[in-house]
Motif scaffolding. Structure first.
Motif, PDB file in Angstrom:
ATOM      1  N   GLY A 155       0.793  -0.540   0.295  1.00 34.20           N
ATOM      2  CA  GLY A 155      -0.015  -0.427   0.745  1.00 34.20           C
ATOM      3  C   GLY A 155       1.155   0.944  -0.183  1.00 34.20           C
ATOM      4  N   ALA A 156       1.030   2.476  -0.399  1.00 36.90           N
ATOM      5  CA  ALA A 156       1.432   3.635  -0.709  1.00 36.90           C
ATOM      6  C   ALA A 156       2.047   4.162   0.968  1.00 36.90           C
ATOM      7  CB  ALA A 156       0.092   4.899  -0.896  1.00 36.90           C
ATOM      8  N   GLY A 157       3.030   3.876   1.240  1.00 45.81           N
ATOM      9  CA  GLY A 157       3.945   4.396   1.766  1.00 45.81           C
ATOM     10  C   GLY A 157       4.521   3.177   2.373  1.00 45.81           C
ATOM     11  N   LEU A 158       3.828   2.034   2.519  1.00 45.69           N
ATOM     12  CA  LEU A 158       4.649   0.799   3.217  1.00 45.69           C
ATOM     13  C   LEU A 158       5.873   0.691   2.784  1.00 45.69           C
ATOM     14  CD1 LEU A 158       1.617  -1.355   3.847  1.00 45.69           C
ATOM     15  CD2 LEU A 158       2.551   0.034   5.056  1.00 45.69           C
ATOM     16  N   ALA A 186      12.052   0.064 -12.329  1.00 45.81           N
ATOM     17  CA  ALA A 186      11.749   0.669 -11.079  1.00 45.81           C
ATOM     18  C   ALA A 186      10.587   1.576 -12.418  1.00 45.81           C
ATOM     19  CB  ALA A 186      12.396   1.675 -10.924  1.00 45.81           C
ATOM     20  N   MET A 187       9.511   1.654 -11.762  1.00 47.62           N
ATOM     21  CA  MET A 187       8.590   2.491 -12.631  1.00 47.62           C
ATOM     22  C   MET A 187       8.020   3.500 -12.398  1.00 47.62           C
ATOM     23  SD  MET A 187       7.095  -0.901 -14.288  1.00 47.62           S
ATOM     24  CE  MET A 187       7.240  -1.674 -12.940  1.00 47.62           C
ATOM     25  N   GLY A 188       8.069   4.792 -11.935  1.00 49.90           N
ATOM     26  CA  GLY A 188       7.381   5.673 -11.583  1.00 49.90           C
ATOM     27  C   GLY A 188       7.840   6.533 -10.043  1.00 49.90           C
ATOM     28  N   ILE A 189       8.843   5.803  -9.627  1.00 51.79           N
ATOM     29  CA  ILE A 189       9.322   6.439  -8.393  1.00 51.79           C
ATOM     30  C   ILE A 189       9.809   7.029  -8.423  1.00 51.79           C
ATOM     31  CG2 ILE A 189      10.066   3.294  -7.880  1.00 51.79           C
ATOM     32  CD1 ILE A 189      13.168   4.523  -7.875  1.00 51.79           C
ATOM     33  N   THR A 190      10.329   7.312  -7.022  1.00 55.00           N
ATOM     34  CA  THR A 190      10.763   9.071  -6.857  1.00 55.00           C
ATOM     35  C   THR A 190      12.306   9.087  -7.210  1.00 55.00           C
ATOM     36  OG1 THR A 190      10.543   8.711  -4.028  1.00 55.00           O
ATOM     37  CG2 THR A 190       9.239   9.549  -5.147  1.00 55.00           C
ATOM     38  N   ALA A 191      13.077  10.406  -6.958  1.00 56.52           N
ATOM     39  CA  ALA A 191      14.186  10.303  -7.119  1.00 56.52           C
ATOM     40  C   ALA A 191      15.123   9.970  -5.717  1.00 56.52           C
ATOM     41  CB  ALA A 191      14.236  11.875  -7.621  1.00 56.52           C
ATOM     42  N   GLU A 192      14.297   9.908  -4.756  1.00 56.73           N
ATOM     43  CA  GLU A 192      14.754   9.686  -3.059  1.00 56.73           C
ATOM     44  C   GLU A 192      14.940   8.233  -3.361  1.00 56.73           C
ATOM     45  OE1 GLU A 192      13.675  10.136   1.437  1.00 56.73           O
ATOM     46  OE2 GLU A 192      12.151  10.753  -0.593  1.00 56.73           O
ATOM     47  N   MET A 306       5.959  -5.905  -8.079  1.00 51.99           N
ATOM     48  CA  MET A 306       5.734  -5.064  -6.475  1.00 51.99           C
ATOM     49  C   MET A 306       4.510  -4.448  -7.289  1.00 51.99           C
ATOM     50  SD  MET A 306       8.557  -4.415  -4.075  1.00 51.99           S
ATOM     51  CE  MET A 306       9.311  -5.881  -3.648  1.00 51.99           C
ATOM     52  N   LEU A 307       3.457  -4.428  -6.385  1.00 51.98           N
ATOM     53  CA  LEU A 307       2.155  -3.793  -6.640  1.00 51.98           C
ATOM     54  C   LEU A 307       1.708  -2.065  -4.836  1.00 51.98           C
ATOM     55  CD1 LEU A 307      -1.082  -4.742  -6.673  1.00 51.98           C
ATOM     56  CD2 LEU A 307       0.508  -5.899  -8.323  1.00 51.98           C
ATOM     57  N   THR A 308       1.273  -1.396  -5.354  1.00 48.20           N
ATOM     58  CA  THR A 308       0.273  -0.617  -4.316  1.00 48.20           C
ATOM     59  C   THR A 308      -0.993  -0.999  -4.886  1.00 48.20           C
ATOM     60  OG1 THR A 308       0.919   1.241  -5.343  1.00 48.20           O
ATOM     61  CG2 THR A 308       2.201   1.051  -3.770  1.00 48.20           C
ATOM     62  N   MET A 309      -1.649  -1.294  -4.003  1.00 49.04           N
ATOM     63  CA  MET A 309      -2.683  -1.404  -4.048  1.00 49.04           C
ATOM     64  C   MET A 309      -3.615  -0.312  -3.906  1.00 49.04           C
ATOM     65  SD  MET A 309      -3.246  -5.413  -1.967  1.00 49.04           S
ATOM     66  CE  MET A 309      -3.312  -4.472  -0.136  1.00 49.04           C
ATOM     67  N   PRO A 310      -4.842   0.363  -4.415  1.00 49.49           N
ATOM     68  CA  PRO A 310      -4.680   1.574  -4.348  1.00 49.49           C
ATOM     69  C   PRO A 310      -6.302   1.414  -2.920  1.00 49.49           C
ATOM     70  CG  PRO A 310      -5.235   1.509  -6.612  1.00 49.49           C
ATOM     71  CD  PRO A 310      -4.470   0.275  -5.880  1.00 49.49           C
ATOM     72  N   ASP A 311      -5.837   2.302  -2.328  1.00 48.33           N
ATOM     73  CA  ASP A 311      -7.203   2.117  -0.948  1.00 48.33           C
ATOM     74  C   ASP A 311      -6.808   0.997  -0.487  1.00 48.33           C
ATOM     75  OD1 ASP A 311      -8.396   5.019  -2.283  1.00 48.33           O
ATOM     76  OD2 ASP A 311      -9.494   3.797  -2.447  1.00 48.33           O
ATOM     77  N   GLU A 333       0.810  -5.272   5.511  1.00 49.58           N
ATOM     78  CA  GLU A 333      -0.371  -4.461   6.340  1.00 49.58           C
ATOM     79  C   GLU A 333      -0.096  -3.443   6.970  1.00 49.58           C
ATOM     80  OE1 GLU A 333      -2.190  -6.759   9.802  1.00 49.58           O
ATOM     81  OE2 GLU A 333      -2.783  -7.928   8.697  1.00 49.58           O
ATOM     82  N   ARG A 334      -1.108  -1.903   6.691  1.00 49.95           N
ATOM     83  CA  ARG A 334      -0.228  -1.266   7.338  1.00 49.95           C
ATOM     84  C   ARG A 334      -0.533  -1.529   9.016  1.00 49.95           C
ATOM     85  NH1 ARG A 334      -0.330   3.186   5.153  1.00 49.95           N
ATOM     86  NH2 ARG A 334      -1.218   2.235   2.662  1.00 49.95           N
ATOM     87  N   GLY A 335      -2.137  -2.066   9.315  1.00 44.95           N
ATOM     88  CA  GLY A 335      -1.480  -2.079  10.791  1.00 44.95           C
ATOM     89  C   GLY A 335      -0.021  -2.709  11.559  1.00 44.95           C
ATOM     90  N   LEU A 336      -0.153  -3.378  11.081  1.00 45.48           N
ATOM     91  CA  LEU A 336       1.551  -4.802  11.437  1.00 45.48           C
ATOM     92  C   LEU A 336       2.281  -2.904  11.286  1.00 45.48           C
ATOM     93  CD1 LEU A 336       1.740  -7.428   9.573  1.00 45.48           C
ATOM     94  CD2 LEU A 336       1.517  -7.173  12.371  1.00 45.48           C
ATOM     95  N   HIS A 337       2.289  -2.338  10.572  1.00 41.75           N
ATOM     96  CA  HIS A 337       3.294  -1.462   9.982  1.00 41.75           C
ATOM     97  C   HIS A 337       3.365  -0.430  11.486  1.00 41.75           C
ATOM     98  CE1 HIS A 337       6.062   1.895   8.122  1.00 41.75           C
ATOM     99  NE2 HIS A 337       5.205   2.587   7.581  1.00 41.75           N
TER     100      HIS A 337
END
Length: 465
Positions: A155-158, A186-192, A306-311, A333-337
């Motif tokens: 997910g975004a931010g994981l 890597a496709m569409g990742i930030t420069a960071e 790898m893919l980030t699931m929208p929402d 999973e966001r809960g574990l994060h």
């Protein structure tokens, strides 16, 4: 005069990433186009659709600055190709296949069509050899084998990028010190994030066995369509020509699917689910199916898309279709994060469909399958009890239930959680599993054969005495 020498100035329309050229002759689908802008700059495109007298061209560097007056197009008579040679290892390329690591260009030994050739199903070898990633959640419970496609749903931010870098550093096949080559796309990742990968690979020495293809977030979206195809062409060359074992990491496929949707919208196609084109399943399958092993060839291609699931929605079309084509999934999973657990792998919805053929005696260890089943069952019961406690409180639980509740917490803290540079062997992973199971009532270890309990279960103080 061949049509390769004709420079068409009949550009009639530019829309989104597409350009329409009219008055053409003898142009083929997928053919490469060299586009010259009014300022003399050259860009590359590819024919997306052909009519009797006009062609729709997708422009990889984007259509910014193109006009219909002074832009010209030349069709070069061949499809998109990537120059390959053994010097490709240790190099970093951009979204159009040009080196961006300040080193000289690669002198190609061969030029390969980036769309590849399908593997004849009869020639495919069944994936069987265990790959150790150093992650307990993957090695112990969702084992990866050579030639498999095992996606990571995030997910975004994981921290999926950190996981990708760690897998790229640590992946190995036991008992054989054969080096893995890693193709990192890597496709569409930030420069960071791109810098994180490049630095990490340089510092750990992994870069010398890695080929990197990078398309950054501010690079043209349309390059994301060709980038994974170039990466997989490179992987096929390393695996089937140079006999190497290749691990391909593709991140983030959500950005790839967005690029497909952008083209579909520009062509005014009838949209499918959530605006994605109806052919997205086929398109993803064309990428994922370029993994595997071929009879009579030493090399292999293993894919971790790898893919980030929208929402964080696992029913979204991208993870949903990916799940149909690949052999399992690792779900973050966001809960574990939020609990500070890395990697935040949600064990219960994870699955590796090829695990059974890659584990056991001679591959990992004889008790592996039983331990995995028992850990899974005990953790599932512990998670159910958490839901119950939320309703009735902990006082209502029996002693047995409390042990399973405690097991779920310990399992997350000791088995799932590990350091970002912690490379666990399969034996360490199984040992942690047995230590956790030793806290449960022995009568509850129903999924493990008695002979393994006698052989591996840590003895209690009383038993030692």
């Amino acid at each position: 005069m061949s049509h390769k020498d004709i420079e068409y100035t009949t550009v009639t329309e530019v829309a989104g990433p597409l350009m329409i050229v009219e008055g053409i002759k003898d142009v083929a689908y997928n053919e490469v186009v060299k586009i010259r802008t009014s300022t003399g700059e050259e860009r590359t495109g590819q024919v997306l659709e052909v009519f009797t007298d006009k062609a729709i061209v997708q422009v990889f560097e984007g259509t910014k600055g193109l006009d219909t007056e002074k832009t010209s197009a030349r069709f070069i008579g061949e499809t998109m190709k990537l120059g390959v040679s053994k010097d490709i290892l240790g190099r970093v390329f951009d979204g159009t296949g040009n080196p961006i690591d300040n080193a000289p260009p690669v002198i190609p030994e061969d030029r390969r069509d980036i769309n590849g050739n399908p593997i004849n199903p009869y020639a495919r070898e069944y994936p069987r050899e265990f790959i150790q990633t150093g992650f307990s959640t993957i090695d112990g419970l969702n084992t990866l084998v050579r030639g498999q496609k095992l996606p990571i749903f995030s997910g975004a931010g994981l921290p999926h990028n950190e996981m990708a870098a760690q897998i790229a550093r640590q992946a190995k096949v036991l008992g054989k010190e054969e080096k893995f080559a890693v193709v990192f796309c890597a496709m569409g990742i930030t420069a960071e994030a791109a810098n994180l990968f490049v630095r990490d690979f340089e510092n750990t020495g992994a870069l010398e066995r890695t080929v990197m293809f990078l398309n950054l977030a501010d690079d043209p979206t349309i390059e994301r369509i060709i980038l994974p195809r170039m990466a997989l062409t490179c992987a096929e060359y390393l695996a089937f020509d140079l006999n190497m074992h290749v691990l391909v990491i593709l991140t983030d496929l959500t950005n790839y699917a967005e690029a497909l949707r952008e083209i579909a919208a520009a062509r005014e196609e009838v949209p499918g689910r959530r605006g994605y084109p109806g052919y997205m399943y086929t398109d993803l399958a064309m990428l994922y199916e370029r993994a595997g092993r071929i009879k009579g060839k030493k090399g292999s291609i293993t894919q971790i898309p790898m893919l980030t699931m929208p929402d964080d929605d696992i029913t979204h079309p991208i993870p949903d279709l990916t799940g149909y084509i690949t052999e399992g999934q690792i779900v973050l999973e966001r809960g574990l994060h939020k609990k500070g657990i890395y990697p935040p792998v949600a064990v219960l919805p994870c699955l590796s469909r090829l695990m059974d053929s890659g584990i056991g005696e001679g591959r990992t260890r004889d008790d592996h399958a039983d331990v995995s089943n028992q850990l899974y069952a005990a953790y599932a019961e512990g998670c159910d009890l958490r839901d119950l406690v939320a309703i009735v409180g902990e006082d209502a639980l029996s002693d047995r239930d409390r042990k399973f509740l405690k097991f779920a917490d310990e399992f997350e803290q000791r088995f799932i959680k590990q350091g970002s540079h912690e490379d666990r062997t399969i034996v360490q992973t199984l040992t942690i599993g047995w230590e956790l199971l030793s806290d449960l009532p022995r009568a509850d270890l129903k999924k493990i054969d008695e002979k393994y309990i006698k052989k591996y279960l840590p003895k209690t103080k009383e038993e030692k005495e």
